[in-house]
Design a protein around this motif. Sequence first.
Motif, PDB file in Angstrom:
ATOM      1  N   ALA A  23      64.726 -16.237 -11.579  1.00  0.00           N
ATOM      2  CA  ALA A  23      65.757 -15.547 -12.176  1.00  0.00           C
ATOM      3  C   ALA A  23      65.033 -15.276 -13.892  1.00  0.00           C
ATOM      4  N   ALA A  24      64.868 -14.190 -14.299  1.00  0.00           N
ATOM      5  CA  ALA A  24      64.284 -13.961 -15.446  1.00  0.00           C
ATOM      6  C   ALA A  24      64.673 -12.726 -16.114  1.00  0.00           C
ATOM      7  N   ASP A  25      64.666 -12.800 -17.394  1.00  0.00           N
ATOM      8  CA  ASP A  25      64.980 -11.464 -18.475  1.00  0.00           C
ATOM      9  C   ASP A  25      63.727 -10.833 -18.759  1.00  0.00           C
ATOM     10  N   MET A  26      63.583  -9.449 -18.457  1.00  0.00           N
ATOM     11  CA  MET A  26      62.235  -9.126 -18.687  1.00  0.00           C
ATOM     12  C   MET A  26      61.840  -8.980 -20.134  1.00  0.00           C
ATOM     13  N   THR A  27      62.611  -9.159 -21.047  1.00  0.00           N
ATOM     14  CA  THR A  27      62.462  -9.278 -22.605  1.00  0.00           C
ATOM     15  C   THR A  27      62.093 -10.619 -23.053  1.00  0.00           C
ATOM     16  N   ALA A  28      62.269 -11.796 -22.303  1.00  0.00           N
ATOM     17  CA  ALA A  28      61.763 -13.061 -22.563  1.00  0.00           C
ATOM     18  C   ALA A  28      61.518 -13.691 -21.263  1.00  0.00           C
ATOM     19  N   LEU A  29      60.099 -13.509 -20.909  1.00  0.00           N
ATOM     20  CA  LEU A  29      59.586 -13.880 -19.527  1.00  0.00           C
ATOM     21  C   LEU A  29      59.437 -15.504 -19.642  1.00  0.00           C
ATOM     22  N   PRO A  30      59.561 -16.150 -18.794  1.00  0.00           N
ATOM     23  CA  PRO A  30      59.168 -17.665 -18.993  1.00  0.00           C
ATOM     24  C   PRO A  30      57.700 -18.109 -18.427  1.00  0.00           C
ATOM     25  N   PHE A  31      56.785 -17.100 -18.947  1.00  0.00           N
ATOM     26  CA  PHE A  31      55.422 -17.249 -18.229  1.00  0.00           C
ATOM     27  C   PHE A  31      54.433 -17.516 -19.600  1.00  0.00           C
ATOM     28  N   ALA A  32      53.291 -18.045 -19.283  1.00  0.00           N
ATOM     29  CA  ALA A  32      52.373 -18.228 -20.244  1.00  0.00           C
ATOM     30  C   ALA A  32      51.565 -16.804 -20.656  1.00  0.00           C
ATOM     31  N   ASP A  33      51.088 -16.758 -21.706  1.00  0.00           N
ATOM     32  CA  ASP A  33      50.133 -15.484 -22.024  1.00  0.00           C
ATOM     33  C   ASP A  33      49.100 -15.718 -20.944  1.00  0.00           C
ATOM     34  N   GLY A  34      48.826 -14.139 -20.441  1.00  0.00           N
ATOM     35  CA  GLY A  34      47.740 -14.114 -19.794  1.00  0.00           C
ATOM     36  C   GLY A  34      47.643 -14.971 -18.188  1.00  0.00           C
ATOM     37  N   ALA A  35      48.953 -14.873 -17.854  1.00  0.00           N
ATOM     38  CA  ALA A  35      48.958 -15.719 -16.588  1.00  0.00           C
ATOM     39  C   ALA A  35      49.110 -14.697 -15.182  1.00  0.00           C
ATOM     40  N   PHE A  36      48.815 -13.572 -15.474  1.00  0.00           N
ATOM     41  CA  PHE A  36      48.701 -12.718 -14.348  1.00  0.00           C
ATOM     42  C   PHE A  36      47.868 -11.616 -14.500  1.00  0.00           C
ATOM     43  N   ASP A  37      47.205 -11.134 -13.430  1.00  0.00           N
ATOM     44  CA  ASP A  37      46.165 -10.134 -13.147  1.00  0.00           C
ATOM     45  C   ASP A  37      46.847  -8.823 -13.181  1.00  0.00           C
ATOM     46  N   ARG A  38      48.069  -8.703 -12.811  1.00  0.00           N
ATOM     47  CA  ARG A  38      48.874  -7.645 -12.463  1.00  0.00           C
ATOM     48  C   ARG A  38      50.276  -7.864 -12.718  1.00  0.00           C
ATOM     49  N   VAL A  39      51.251  -6.572 -12.943  1.00  0.00           N
ATOM     50  CA  VAL A  39      52.569  -6.751 -13.178  1.00  0.00           C
ATOM     51  C   VAL A  39      52.877  -5.302 -12.508  1.00  0.00           C
ATOM     52  N   THR A  40      53.919  -5.629 -11.758  1.00  0.00           N
ATOM     53  CA  THR A  40      54.488  -4.409 -10.989  1.00  0.00           C
ATOM     54  C   THR A  40      56.091  -4.463 -11.323  1.00  0.00           C
ATOM     55  N   CYS A  41      56.558  -3.209 -11.191  1.00  0.00           N
ATOM     56  CA  CYS A  41      58.170  -3.135 -11.412  1.00  0.00           C
ATOM     57  C   CYS A  41      58.456  -1.801 -10.707  1.00  0.00           C
ATOM     58  N   ARG A  42      59.350  -1.910  -9.639  1.00  0.00           N
ATOM     59  CA  ARG A  42      59.693  -0.586  -9.113  1.00  0.00           C
ATOM     60  C   ARG A  42      61.348  -0.439  -9.209  1.00  0.00           C
ATOM     61  N   PHE A  43      61.441   0.680 -10.162  1.00  0.00           N
ATOM     62  CA  PHE A  43      62.816   1.052 -10.488  1.00  0.00           C
ATOM     63  C   PHE A  43      63.772  -0.007 -11.108  1.00  0.00           C
ATOM     64  N   GLY A  44      62.938  -0.588 -12.262  1.00  0.00           N
ATOM     65  CA  GLY A  44      63.827  -1.516 -12.956  1.00  0.00           C
ATOM     66  C   GLY A  44      63.917  -1.475 -14.363  1.00  0.00           C
ATOM     67  N   ILE A  45      62.524  -0.903 -14.906  1.00  0.00           N
ATOM     68  CA  ILE A  45      62.513  -0.943 -16.336  1.00  0.00           C
ATOM     69  C   ILE A  45      63.659   0.071 -17.125  1.00  0.00           C
ATOM     70  N   MET A  46      63.968   1.033 -16.372  1.00  0.00           N
ATOM     71  CA  MET A  46      65.252   1.799 -16.840  1.00  0.00           C
ATOM     72  C   MET A  46      66.566   1.226 -17.387  1.00  0.00           C
ATOM     73  N   PHE A  47      66.679  -0.066 -16.637  1.00  0.00           N
ATOM     74  CA  PHE A  47      67.923  -0.606 -16.958  1.00  0.00           C
ATOM     75  C   PHE A  47      68.004  -1.834 -18.133  1.00  0.00           C
ATOM     76  N   VAL A  48      66.733  -1.818 -18.940  1.00  0.00           N
ATOM     77  CA  VAL A  48      66.640  -2.930 -19.843  1.00  0.00           C
ATOM     78  C   VAL A  48      66.954  -2.254 -21.319  1.00  0.00           C
ATOM     79  N   PRO A  49      67.995  -2.717 -21.915  1.00  0.00           N
ATOM     80  CA  PRO A  49      68.204  -2.112 -23.295  1.00  0.00           C
ATOM     81  C   PRO A  49      67.049  -1.616 -24.316  1.00  0.00           C
ATOM     82  N   ASP A  50      66.395  -2.661 -24.318  1.00  0.00           N
ATOM     83  CA  ASP A  50      65.148  -2.472 -25.005  1.00  0.00           C
ATOM     84  C   ASP A  50      63.824  -2.397 -24.186  1.00  0.00           C
ATOM     85  N   ALA A  51      63.567  -1.345 -23.707  1.00  0.00           N
ATOM     86  CA  ALA A  51      62.501  -1.159 -22.614  1.00  0.00           C
ATOM     87  C   ALA A  51      61.199  -1.547 -23.331  1.00  0.00           C
TER      88      ALA A  51
END
Length: 278
Positions: A104-132
């Motif tokens: 469980a994680a808030d998109m605006t405060a992700l609990p992951f380190a800088d540079g931890a991933f090669d790719r980020v994906t999001c299917r039909f989710g960014i629309m629902f974040v108050p501060d996109a």
Amino acid sequence: MTTHTVNREAERVRWASSADAWDRWADPMADLADKFNQPLLDAAGVTAGDRVLDLASGAGEPALSAARRVGPAGLVVGTDLVPAMLTGAVRRSADAPERPAYAAADMTALPFADGAFDRVTCRFGIMFVPDAVAALREALRTLRPGGRAAFMVWGARAENALFQVVGAAVDAQLGHDPVHDIAPLFRFAEPGSLASALTQAGFASADETALKPVRKAPRGQTFWRATLEMSFGGRLTALTAEKRAALEADIAARFDALAQGDAVPLPAHVRIGVGVKG
């Protein structure tokens, strides 16, 4: 970007109230979902060995599809703001050869380190974040230099038959409900608005493409029930049997009026925004 007021707590209510429906429909809808998953994963450049962060994973897509792509040498982490939404994802992953991890994680405060991933994906989710833009900035932070993020959103409501027809019937039968309003789904419907937000968030390059498939459903079948329960589940629980029957009859009649012979055309419009970290 279309102006919509997105309320964080209202979105929690929306998704918590529909979590059971997403779990229930996840397996029957898997083949259709894959038609959206694969273009999104292609746009992100997901391949074997990648470390992938999937945002707003819901019942597990496209996290499960990404896990199959990255294989045993890769890693997929699926997240969602509402823990109940991940119940289906965990269930569906139990027997998968390659299992994503979930958190469980808030998109605006992700609990992951800088540079931890090669790719980020999001299917039909960014629309629902108050501060996109803040969410896009967090996605950028978690990417390694040269990493790619791909976000899929809905195009105009009028070009998405399932939402247009089912939504019109729900409003006609039940009245408007601001808590379960589907307007935020189309927050990035305007061409270029998602790419603009990616640029504003700091991505070195950003672009956007459209997909406009037209599916044909058999006339007389309840192909629309998944959309009704997944998108309007919070409005259905308190309905009497008579009210539910009247609503479903209205939906069926509206689609029947659109039929061409034995089939009902169901045009859709989705947009994929891709950002690359410098």
